[in-house]
Design an enzyme around this catalytic site. Structure first.
Site, short mmCIF file in Angstrom:
data_model
loop_
_atom_site.label_atom_id
_atom_site.label_comp_id
_atom_site.label_asym_id
_atom_site.label_seq_id
_atom_site.Cartn_x
_atom_site.Cartn_y
_atom_site.Cartn_z
CE LYS A 277 -4.47 1.73 0.36
NZ LYS A 277 -4.86 1.57 -0.64
CG ASP B 85 -6.41 -0.87 -2.89
OD1 ASP B 85 -5.23 -0.91 -3.28
OD2 ASP B 85 -7.22 0.37 -2.72
CG ASP C 53 -3.94 -13.17 8.33
OD1 ASP C 53 -4.48 -14.30 7.62
OD2 ASP C 53 -4.46 -12.80 9.59
#
Ligand SMILES: NC(=O)c1ccc[n+]([C@@H]2O[C@H](COP(=O)([O-])OP(=O)(O)OC[C@H]3O[C@@H](n4cnc5c(N)ncnc54)[C@H](O)[C@@H]3O)[C@@H](O)[C@H]2O)c1
Length: 360
Positions: free
Chosen positions: A194, A226, A250
């Site tokens: 990110k 995303d 995760d």
């Protein structure tokens, strides 16, 4: 003839049933390929709490380190819940063993296995095109291991913080694993971050770019987390190796596992700088079906294939196990978790036998 010593953590719930079938598969591979597998039982999880009062008995890590690899079924169950002290909870043992064995790399393959397309929640044509993703998750750094604080403010009530930190060393060692894996596969690495927001991600990206220059034979791309979450559903076939930090990994690895169709089919490997690696199905101890001969042993058996490939360098043996699982799936023999109309329903033990019979 080669000898390998394997620590078996059978654990709780369906753990002993699925590990039992995996042992039969290892013994069959041993017979066919001329290897000797020996086993050391290691008590860990709720069963250890019952036996000795703690889920991670003294000496567990040393016992595992005396072996070439560790195979874990699953630990946990409602009897050892969050009302119990930490040392009695099975989850405490899972975190402790990862830390004590220095397991900083988590590998979770998520592939569309032939014959499983109808079980996938993906669009039919996307599932039929197939995909084979290797998710590489950093396992011992980032926000899950950073400093946590909770305190009272003067005007906003309570406040809490979790610190996300990564060092160049941590990023580089996981990045290298990803590039080396890509060389054994389809030579592509997607690094997920990110970087448009987070400082840790910008450092992550810089280190990955440095590494990419060292592996010119591997195609490299950056992807924002995303976007990656969307692409796994829209076009999973574009991915080969996907490498990312702990929390993103995760979440994304659970998403990737779901699109394959069954939790009972997915293996994993956790690796450090040296042996032993730890191999386990991604599912839990399934207390709802424990002791009923209903559990699907395939994820544990496929974890054995990963052990052969990544800890022992036995690529042909790993392929033989994977091919055996695929051939049983395609012949329509299914455990209840993946059985559809017209399938031939079998239990845990019968499934183990079918896979053993298919190994050549
Ligand atoms: N690494 C581990 O040991 C691990 C991982 C996750 C959860 N757990 C523990 O497992 C316990 C149960 O957790 P949960 O119910 O959230 O998740 P779970 O994965 O055990 O079960 C979720 C659902 O999937 C089914 N399922 C799971 N594995 C299956 C298999 N091999 N074959 C057929 N069906 C299967 C179960 O019957 C259940 O309906 C909890 O105590 C949890 O903490 C342990």
């Amino acid at each position: 003839m080669s000898n390998y010593k394997i620590a078996l953590i059978r654990g709780d719930g369906i753990g002993p049933e699925i590990v039992g079938e995996a042992v039969k598969v290892m013994d069959k591979v041993g017979q066919v390929y001329g290897h000797q597998f020996s086993y050391v039982d290691v008590l860990m999880g709720g069963c250890a709490t019952d036996a000795v009062g703690k889920s991670y008995p003294d000496g567990t890590a040393e016992l595992c380190k005396s072996c070439d690899a560790v195979l874990l079924g699953a630990v946990g169950g409602p009897r050892w819940g969050s009302d119990k002290p930490a040392q009695q909870r099975p989850e405490t043992a899972l975190l402790a063993i990862r830390k004590d064995l220095g397991l900083f790399t988590n590998l979770r393959p998520a592939a569309m296995r032939k014959g499983m397309e109808d079980a996938s929640p993906l669009k039919r044509e996307t599932a039929q095109q197939g995909f084979d993703i290797m998710m590489v998750r950093e396992l011992t750094g980032g926000i899950y291991f950073g400093k946590r604080e909770r305190y009272q403010t003067e005007d906003r009530g309570q406040e809490a913080t979790d610190l996300m930190a990564y060092s160049e060393m941590e990023i580089e060692r996981i990045g290298r694993k990803a590039f080396e894996l890509a060389r054994l596969r389809r030579h592509k690495v997607t690094s997920v971050d990110k970087a448009n927001v987070l400082a840790t991600s910008r450092l992550w990206r810089e280190v990955m770019h440095r590494l990419a220059a060292e592996y010119p034979d591997v195609t490299y791309e950056d992807m924002l987390v995303d976007n990656c979450a969307m692409q796994i559903v829209r076009n999973p076939g574009q991915f080969d190796v996907v490498v990312t930090e702990n929390m993103f990994g995760d979440i994304l690895s659970d998403e990737a596992s779901q699109v394959t169709g069954s939790i009972g089919l997915l293996p994993s490997a956790s690796l450090g700088a040296s042996d032993p690696g730890l191999y386990e199905p991604i599912h839990g101890s399934a207390p709802d079906i424990a002791g009923q001969n209903k559990a699907n042993p395939m994820a544990t058996i496929l974890s054995v294939a990963m052990m052969f490939r990544y800890s022992f360098g036995l690529a042909a043996e790993a392929q033989a196990v994977e091919d055996a699982v695929d051939s049983v799936l395609q012949s329509g023999w299914h455990t209840a978790d993946i059985a559809g109309d017209g399938d031939k329903l079998v239990g845990t033990v019968e499934m183990g036998r079918l896979i053993c019979d298919a190994i050549r």
